[in-house]
Design an enzyme around this catalytic site. Structure first.
Site, PDB file in Angstrom:
ATOM      1  N   SER A 182     -16.982  40.407 -32.031  1.00 44.78           N
ATOM      2  CA  SER A 182     -17.922  39.659 -32.868  1.00 44.78           C
ATOM      3  C   SER A 182     -18.070  38.190 -32.497  1.00 44.78           C
ATOM      4  O   SER A 182     -19.030  37.542 -32.906  1.00 44.78           O
ATOM      5  CB  SER A 182     -17.518  39.757 -34.340  1.00 44.78           C
ATOM      6  OG  SER A 182     -16.314  39.054 -34.578  1.00 44.78           O
ATOM      7  N   LYS A 230     -14.701  33.996 -37.481  1.00 49.55           N
ATOM      8  CA  LYS A 230     -16.142  33.758 -37.344  1.00 49.55           C
ATOM      9  C   LYS A 230     -16.374  32.252 -37.215  1.00 49.55           C
ATOM     10  O   LYS A 230     -15.465  31.450 -37.344  1.00 49.55           O
ATOM     11  CB  LYS A 230     -16.912  34.263 -38.573  1.00 49.55           C
ATOM     12  CG  LYS A 230     -16.632  35.699 -38.996  1.00 49.55           C
ATOM     13  CD  LYS A 230     -17.221  36.729 -38.056  1.00 49.55           C
ATOM     14  CE  LYS A 230     -16.933  38.148 -38.556  1.00 49.55           C
ATOM     15  NZ  LYS A 230     -17.294  39.165 -37.545  1.00 49.55           N
TER      16      LYS A 230
END
Length: 256
Positions: free
Chosen positions: A53, A119
């Site tokens: 990700s 993230k």
């Protein structure tokens, strides 16, 4: 006739010396474990990247150091505990056995990321995050971002349109590999995992679940690099007002 006192045989010097050295070694090891545990809890911690990700900023298997002493800001790469229902099989991390977990807890092994995600922090409390403007750029507080330095090659800033205002004490996060990231955008239509709260609450990460900011890739050695805040975030103006108690969410594009 006077009896000669009987002398007690002395213990061999090497035995007492070995015992002292063994005690000292144990004390050193125990002390090192205590110090390592304290550093892990309050100063810094190493994590293994479990998913795609954050490519190409971070690759699967990279080891990153996360520091916990300073606050986080827009543009930081942050590690956080699962807010509830975010983790799928591809991002859950490989859970070690009891021995491995012990060495994780004391800081002698990097955290296997079980129960954590990583993230990029895009929106702070009170920020308005929207996608996209007429040129297809992500905007924060009306300022378009140039994400070319970290966005995965070929990815659009977002494959879905949205406008949000980040509520108090929470943050909005997105992966750099947008087409392979189950980030805040994906949960804009979800409620919390326990079924409580308002629609979209699950999209925002509570600040108290943020472990810290990733500051450097330390392994593999060939990928050693600092993780700095991209320059584009420095041009983002502050939020227009105090953060709302509840998020504002619209799954439509902002006015062009």
């Amino acid at each position: 006739m006077t009896d000669t006192p009987t002398k007690t045989p002395e213990k061999p010097a090497h035995r007492s010396g070995f015992a002292a050295a063994a005690r000292e070694f144990v004390l050193i090891v125990v002390g090192a474990l205590i110090v390592s545990s304290i550093l892990r809890a309050f100063v810094g911690q190493m994590f293994i990247i479990p998913s795609e990700s954050m490519e190409n900023t971070l690759l699967v298997g990279d080891r990153v150091v996360v520091e916990k002493l300073t606050g986080v800001e827009r543009g930081d790469v942050v590690v956080f505990e699962d807010p509830g229902g975010w983790l799928g099989p591809e991002e859950s991390g490989q859970k070690r056995g009891s021995v491995g977990r012990f060495f994780e807890v004391v800081g002698l092994l990097p955290d296997s990321s079980h129960g954590h995600l990583i993230k990029r922090l895009v929106g702070m409390p009170g920020d308005k995050v929207a996608c996209c403007d007429e040129r297809g750029r992500l905007m924060v507080n009306g300022q378009p971002l140039d994400e070319s330095s970290y966005l995965y090659p070929g990815d659009a800033p977002s494959q879905m349109e949205f406008q949000v205002t980040v509520p108090a004490d929470k943050v909005f996060v997105m992966g750099d590999h947008r087409s392979a990231s189950g980030d805040s955008r994906v949960h804009l239509s979800d409620t919390n995992a326990d079924g409580g709260g308002n629609l979209g609450d699950a999209a925002f990460v509570p600040m108290d679940k943020v472990t810290g900011r990733a500051v450097v890739v330390v392994w593999p050695a060939s990928r050693w690099s600092k993780l700095n805040v991209p320059d584009t975030f420095k041009s983002v103006p502050p939020a227009a007002g105090p953060p709302p108690a509840k998020p504002s969410i619209s799954l439509t594009a902002p006015p062009k």
